[in-house]
Design an enzyme around this catalytic site. Sequence first.
Site, PDB file in Angstrom:
ATOM      1  CG  HIS A 526      -1.941  -1.123   1.178  1.00  0.00           C
ATOM      2  ND1 HIS A 526      -2.777  -1.408   2.244  1.00  0.00           N
ATOM      3  CD2 HIS A 526      -2.239  -2.033   0.220  1.00  0.00           C
ATOM      4  CE1 HIS A 526      -3.529  -2.454   1.944  1.00  0.00           C
ATOM      5  NE2 HIS A 526      -3.224  -2.846   0.717  1.00  0.00           N
ATOM      6  CE1 TYR A 527       4.468  -1.298  -3.129  1.00  0.00           C
ATOM      7  CE2 TYR A 527       3.924   0.376  -4.748  1.00  0.00           C
ATOM      8  CZ  TYR A 527       4.190  -0.947  -4.429  1.00  0.00           C
ATOM      9  OH  TYR A 527       4.178  -1.895  -5.409  1.00  0.00           O
TER      10      TYR A 527
END
Length: 606
Positions: A526-527
């Site tokens: 989930h960068y």
Amino acid sequence: MALVGAAVKLKLSLCLLLWLNTLTSSCQGKKNFWEYRYPFIKRASSFSSASTSEAGAEKAYDYIIVGGGTAGCPLAATLSQNFSVLLLERGGAPFGNLNVSRLQNFHISLADTSPNSAAQFFVSTDGVFNSRARVLGGGTCINAGFYTRSSTSYIRKAGWDAKLVNESYPWIEKQIVHRPKLAPWQRAVRDSLLEVGISPFNGFTYDHLYGTKVGGTIFDKHGHRHTAAELLASANPEKLDVLIHATVQKIIFNTEGKKPRALGVIFKDEKGKQHQAFLAKRRSEIIVSCGAIGSPQLLLLSGIGPKADLKKLNVSVVLDNEFVGKGMSDNPMNSVFVPTNRPVEQSLIQTVGITKMGVYIEASSGFGQSPDSIRCNHGIVSAEVGQLSTIPPKQRTREAIEAYSKSKQDLPHEAFMGGFILEKIANPISTGQLSLIDTNVDNNPSVTFNYFSHPYDLQRCVDGIRLVEKLVSAKPFTNFTQCDKLTWDKLLNMSLKANINLIPKHTNDTKCLEQFCRDTVITIWHYHGGCHVGKVLSPDYKVHGVHRLRVVDSSTFSESPGTNPQATIMMMGRYDLNTNVLFIFWRNRTNHAWFMMIDTFAGTWE
């Protein structure tokens, strides 16, 4: 009756011959089944640059979208209703790729490090293994499939119109989202979350609500993945061209005016040949949707970024902006491996506990039990027994890592039975940066996330691990696992061995949960960040200081929405085009006043 039977046999024979002919045609390089449904998807080598130029082009485009991923596909489908669109994707098509389409192959896709893999492997400077999507459909092709909307507070903070947001999500949900059939491991986690106080139970819902819930999934009841690429079925095929294996190397600018103006892009095809594609007219735009890694990387390669850094790599500076690539974040995740004394049904994330302390609890199970699984390193679901930390840091070459993974083959399958309880930190304060290593777009940039550099993030991780300890001791969970009772210290040590990263381990220090968090941190993919609104972009996602260029994807986020961002990223591909004045007339064609407003507004773009 005999005649009827003969007719039925003849019909079946004809069907079989037709099927065999289709199969043979596919094997001989003729059209695949998906090419009939998506006739506008072609290989990049089919593109003719000779007929494409800004002035007097035979074929130029109102919109060029770079990146056919989670945001790019819905963007293309929506824009093509009224405008000519070129969508450029560096990867191939997901259709027919069993590593992408089958839930049971989730870990195999991530473990594939070949040049044509849907997942491009990279390691952050923190020592955490990660993957970038390299396929039409983007991250929806390689993720764990969980689907959940962002919270109302997130929508408010982003400045979005809640009504339009709530109209945009269902467009996605009707096409590719499903209600999951809850796996036994997920039910045990659900009941245990409620027992330890993560309440209320919100049932099955797409909404982001405190408590315990079951969310949506892009896997159907047969375990078949449905990706953002399928949203292209809603496109206008007459106005959309999609090129796969089209790697955009840079954006072309006219720098003669007061502000640089985007003209088109340079890309290479699957054979390495270069092409150029151009915008059609002044009101046209290039929209970059390459993801949190790819979008800041492309801006830098195109000359938009910190001047000093660009000059070091001999990149011509188009616009000096110190914030491109800055403020990179990843939601750190830590997991606890819980063994069972029997095989466990495979499941990816279905149940989630959303706490007010800023910690989310999720789970996966059953991905360590097949011969193929044991031969792979697959991140969050790798039940690998042994420690990479026994290899000194300077000796952790790719060859050493591969040799380490192969050593699992001698272990019994029973050693891999069980699942993971996952603990993710929401909205980390710790941030890092992205920078170019070289000017080859095929190579990963240098990415640093600085996990747990802020003490508040570390404290939340500790709180989350303590919550996991309560959960695995809860009666619903122990009744399900039915394994020999293990002390918490043994579970933590087992989890140290199961999680793979390049961070040295401290296996005798399980009393220090802060150390456990640092040692076992991994990614949940989930960068985000690198092209923040307010620093790189305006509130309507236009790149500051240049004309005809926007960014629409997770690189624009300062926080990752919900417990999984894919729903909101896809929604952006629908919502953004409903809220900008240029596009609102789609829904108000009978109102002449809208056309007057569009003409007035568009005149201020250049």
